[in-house]
Design a protein around this motif. Structure first.
Motif, PDB file in Angstrom:
ATOM      1  N   TYR A 100      67.213  48.102  15.060  1.00  0.00           N
ATOM      2  CA  TYR A 100      66.061  47.982  15.947  1.00  0.00           C
ATOM      3  C   TYR A 100      66.010  46.580  16.548  1.00  0.00           C
ATOM      4  O   TYR A 100      66.354  45.608  15.893  1.00  0.00           O
ATOM      5  CB  TYR A 100      64.759  48.238  15.187  1.00  0.00           C
ATOM      6  CG  TYR A 100      64.529  49.691  14.878  1.00  0.00           C
ATOM      7  CD1 TYR A 100      63.739  50.470  15.700  1.00  0.00           C
ATOM      8  CD2 TYR A 100      65.105  50.274  13.768  1.00  0.00           C
ATOM      9  CE1 TYR A 100      63.525  51.807  15.420  1.00  0.00           C
ATOM     10  CE2 TYR A 100      64.904  51.608  13.469  1.00  0.00           C
ATOM     11  CZ  TYR A 100      64.112  52.370  14.306  1.00  0.00           C
ATOM     12  OH  TYR A 100      63.909  53.697  14.031  1.00  0.00           O
ATOM     13  N   ARG A 112      63.472  43.808  18.785  1.00  0.00           N
ATOM     14  CA  ARG A 112      62.076  43.525  19.124  1.00  0.00           C
ATOM     15  C   ARG A 112      61.991  43.087  20.572  1.00  0.00           C
ATOM     16  O   ARG A 112      62.802  42.307  21.049  1.00  0.00           O
ATOM     17  CB  ARG A 112      61.521  42.427  18.234  1.00  0.00           C
ATOM     18  CG  ARG A 112      61.324  42.885  16.826  1.00  0.00           C
ATOM     19  CD  ARG A 112      60.633  41.832  16.027  1.00  0.00           C
ATOM     20  NE  ARG A 112      60.474  42.315  14.665  1.00  0.00           N
ATOM     21  CZ  ARG A 112      60.019  41.597  13.681  1.00  0.00           C
ATOM     22  NH1 ARG A 112      59.692  40.344  13.893  1.00  0.00           N
ATOM     23  NH2 ARG A 112      59.895  42.101  12.490  1.00  0.00           N
ATOM     24  N   TYR A 113      60.989  43.594  21.244  1.00  0.00           N
ATOM     25  CA  TYR A 113      60.753  43.255  22.642  1.00  0.00           C
ATOM     26  C   TYR A 113      59.307  42.801  22.803  1.00  0.00           C
ATOM     27  O   TYR A 113      58.421  43.288  22.112  1.00  0.00           O
ATOM     28  CB  TYR A 113      61.003  44.464  23.549  1.00  0.00           C
ATOM     29  CG  TYR A 113      62.400  44.985  23.474  1.00  0.00           C
ATOM     30  CD1 TYR A 113      63.402  44.412  24.223  1.00  0.00           C
ATOM     31  CD2 TYR A 113      62.712  46.051  22.638  1.00  0.00           C
ATOM     32  CE1 TYR A 113      64.705  44.891  24.153  1.00  0.00           C
ATOM     33  CE2 TYR A 113      64.007  46.540  22.566  1.00  0.00           C
ATOM     34  CZ  TYR A 113      64.996  45.961  23.322  1.00  0.00           C
ATOM     35  OH  TYR A 113      66.269  46.419  23.249  1.00  0.00           O
ATOM     36  N   ARG A 114      59.104  41.889  23.743  1.00  0.00           N
ATOM     37  CA  ARG A 114      57.753  41.460  24.072  1.00  0.00           C
ATOM     38  C   ARG A 114      57.390  42.060  25.415  1.00  0.00           C
ATOM     39  O   ARG A 114      58.206  42.126  26.316  1.00  0.00           O
ATOM     40  CB  ARG A 114      57.670  39.942  24.150  1.00  0.00           C
ATOM     41  CG  ARG A 114      57.876  39.300  22.821  1.00  0.00           C
ATOM     42  CD  ARG A 114      57.700  37.813  22.902  1.00  0.00           C
ATOM     43  NE  ARG A 114      57.987  37.255  21.597  1.00  0.00           N
ATOM     44  CZ  ARG A 114      58.589  36.123  21.389  1.00  0.00           C
ATOM     45  NH1 ARG A 114      58.972  35.386  22.398  1.00  0.00           N
ATOM     46  NH2 ARG A 114      58.805  35.697  20.176  1.00  0.00           N
ATOM     47  N   ARG A 148      49.273  41.386  25.439  1.00  0.00           N
ATOM     48  CA  ARG A 148      50.646  41.101  25.034  1.00  0.00           C
ATOM     49  C   ARG A 148      50.926  41.787  23.708  1.00  0.00           C
ATOM     50  O   ARG A 148      50.128  41.707  22.779  1.00  0.00           O
ATOM     51  CB  ARG A 148      50.844  39.599  24.893  1.00  0.00           C
ATOM     52  CG  ARG A 148      50.708  38.885  26.230  1.00  0.00           C
ATOM     53  CD  ARG A 148      50.780  37.418  26.073  1.00  0.00           C
ATOM     54  NE  ARG A 148      52.136  37.057  25.745  1.00  0.00           N
ATOM     55  CZ  ARG A 148      52.574  35.827  25.636  1.00  0.00           C
ATOM     56  NH1 ARG A 148      51.756  34.821  25.809  1.00  0.00           N
ATOM     57  NH2 ARG A 148      53.835  35.586  25.340  1.00  0.00           N
ATOM     58  N   VAL A 149      52.063  42.471  23.628  1.00  0.00           N
ATOM     59  CA  VAL A 149      52.438  43.186  22.414  1.00  0.00           C
ATOM     60  C   VAL A 149      53.914  42.938  22.111  1.00  0.00           C
ATOM     61  O   VAL A 149      54.692  42.578  22.984  1.00  0.00           O
ATOM     62  CB  VAL A 149      52.188  44.706  22.540  1.00  0.00           C
ATOM     63  CG1 VAL A 149      50.709  45.000  22.654  1.00  0.00           C
ATOM     64  CG2 VAL A 149      52.941  45.295  23.709  1.00  0.00           C
ATOM     65  N   ILE A 150      54.274  43.145  20.868  1.00  0.00           N
ATOM     66  CA  ILE A 150      55.673  43.126  20.437  1.00  0.00           C
ATOM     67  C   ILE A 150      55.972  44.513  19.887  1.00  0.00           C
ATOM     68  O   ILE A 150      55.250  45.009  19.019  1.00  0.00           O
ATOM     69  CB  ILE A 150      55.916  42.055  19.368  1.00  0.00           C
ATOM     70  CG1 ILE A 150      55.641  40.668  19.941  1.00  0.00           C
ATOM     71  CG2 ILE A 150      57.339  42.147  18.831  1.00  0.00           C
ATOM     72  CD1 ILE A 150      55.733  39.554  18.919  1.00  0.00           C
ATOM     73  N   TYR A 151      56.998  45.150  20.416  1.00  0.00           N
ATOM     74  CA  TYR A 151      57.326  46.477  19.945  1.00  0.00           C
ATOM     75  C   TYR A 151      58.794  46.551  19.601  1.00  0.00           C
ATOM     76  O   TYR A 151      59.592  45.741  20.033  1.00  0.00           O
ATOM     77  CB  TYR A 151      56.935  47.547  20.983  1.00  0.00           C
ATOM     78  CG  TYR A 151      57.496  47.326  22.357  1.00  0.00           C
ATOM     79  CD1 TYR A 151      58.670  47.932  22.754  1.00  0.00           C
ATOM     80  CD2 TYR A 151      56.848  46.497  23.276  1.00  0.00           C
ATOM     81  CE1 TYR A 151      59.193  47.720  24.009  1.00  0.00           C
ATOM     82  CE2 TYR A 151      57.361  46.286  24.539  1.00  0.00           C
ATOM     83  CZ  TYR A 151      58.532  46.901  24.897  1.00  0.00           C
ATOM     84  OH  TYR A 151      59.041  46.694  26.148  1.00  0.00           O
ATOM     85  N   GLU A 152      59.150  47.538  18.773  1.00  0.00           N
ATOM     86  CA  GLU A 152      60.526  47.717  18.324  1.00  0.00           C
ATOM     87  C   GLU A 152      61.088  49.029  18.871  1.00  0.00           C
ATOM     88  O   GLU A 152      60.400  50.043  18.878  1.00  0.00           O
ATOM     89  CB  GLU A 152      60.594  47.742  16.799  1.00  0.00           C
ATOM     90  CG  GLU A 152      60.249  46.426  16.164  1.00  0.00           C
ATOM     91  CD  GLU A 152      60.370  46.462  14.656  1.00  0.00           C
ATOM     92  OE1 GLU A 152      60.518  47.561  14.090  1.00  0.00           O
ATOM     93  OE2 GLU A 152      60.321  45.400  14.053  1.00  0.00           O
ATOM     94  N   ARG A 153      62.336  48.949  19.297  1.00  0.00           N
ATOM     95  CA  ARG A 153      63.062  50.134  19.759  1.00  0.00           C
ATOM     96  C   ARG A 153      64.483  50.027  19.257  1.00  0.00           C
ATOM     97  O   ARG A 153      64.979  48.966  18.951  1.00  0.00           O
ATOM     98  CB  ARG A 153      63.081  50.207  21.282  1.00  0.00           C
ATOM     99  CG  ARG A 153      61.746  50.539  21.870  1.00  0.00           C
ATOM    100  CD  ARG A 153      61.905  50.956  23.304  1.00  0.00           C
ATOM    101  NE  ARG A 153      60.589  51.299  23.834  1.00  0.00           N
ATOM    102  CZ  ARG A 153      60.291  51.251  25.098  1.00  0.00           C
ATOM    103  NH1 ARG A 153      61.180  50.874  25.969  1.00  0.00           N
ATOM    104  NH2 ARG A 153      59.091  51.586  25.502  1.00  0.00           N
ATOM    105  N   HIS A 180      53.718  43.973  27.707  1.00  0.00           N
ATOM    106  CA  HIS A 180      52.279  44.165  27.858  1.00  0.00           C
ATOM    107  C   HIS A 180      51.975  45.657  27.786  1.00  0.00           C
ATOM    108  O   HIS A 180      52.739  46.474  28.291  1.00  0.00           O
ATOM    109  CB  HIS A 180      51.800  43.599  29.204  1.00  0.00           C
ATOM    110  CG  HIS A 180      51.946  42.117  29.298  1.00  0.00           C
ATOM    111  ND1 HIS A 180      53.121  41.505  29.665  1.00  0.00           N
ATOM    112  CD2 HIS A 180      51.062  41.123  29.050  1.00  0.00           C
ATOM    113  CE1 HIS A 180      52.954  40.197  29.651  1.00  0.00           C
ATOM    114  NE2 HIS A 180      51.719  39.938  29.278  1.00  0.00           N
ATOM    115  N   ASP A 181      50.850  45.981  27.167  1.00  0.00           N
ATOM    116  CA  ASP A 181      50.442  47.382  27.151  1.00  0.00           C
ATOM    117  C   ASP A 181      49.702  47.701  28.446  1.00  0.00           C
ATOM    118  O   ASP A 181      49.580  46.866  29.337  1.00  0.00           O
ATOM    119  CB  ASP A 181      49.615  47.701  25.913  1.00  0.00           C
ATOM    120  CG  ASP A 181      48.294  46.959  25.866  1.00  0.00           C
ATOM    121  OD1 ASP A 181      47.952  46.265  26.831  1.00  0.00           O
ATOM    122  OD2 ASP A 181      47.584  47.094  24.850  1.00  0.00           O
TER     123      ASP A 181
END
Length: 89
Positions: free
Chosen positions: A70, A72-74, A82-87, A76-77
């Protein structure tokens, strides 16, 4: 001692260069370890030993926070926060 402090200040931005969490915490741990080792012993050898121990400990702690496969990306929702999400990489 003045040279040691100068080197620590110059190397502080390196803590931000790592790509993964493990690399970032490894560099940060090495910087803190070098500072503590240098201040505790007052020698270059103490600073190098502290950097080695701190870097290893920081890397291992950061490695436990990384999820294999995975990234991590920064971003915006949809509300602009600002959010950090994993893909998957």
């Amino acid at each position: 001692m003045k040279k040691l402090i100068l080197v620590m200040v110059a190397a502080a931005p390196l803590a931000l260069v790592g790509c993964t969490t493990a690399e970032q915490t490894g560099v940060g741990g090495a910087a803190v370890g070098a500072a503590v080792g240098g201040l505790a012993t007052g020698t270059t050898g103490g600073a190098l030993g502290g950097a080695l121990i701190g870097g290893t400990a920081g890397y291992l702690l950061g490695r436990s926070a990384d999820r294999q496969g995975y990234c991590r990306y920064r971003g915006h929702d949809r509300y602009g926060r600002r959010v950090i999400y994993e893909r998957r990489c």
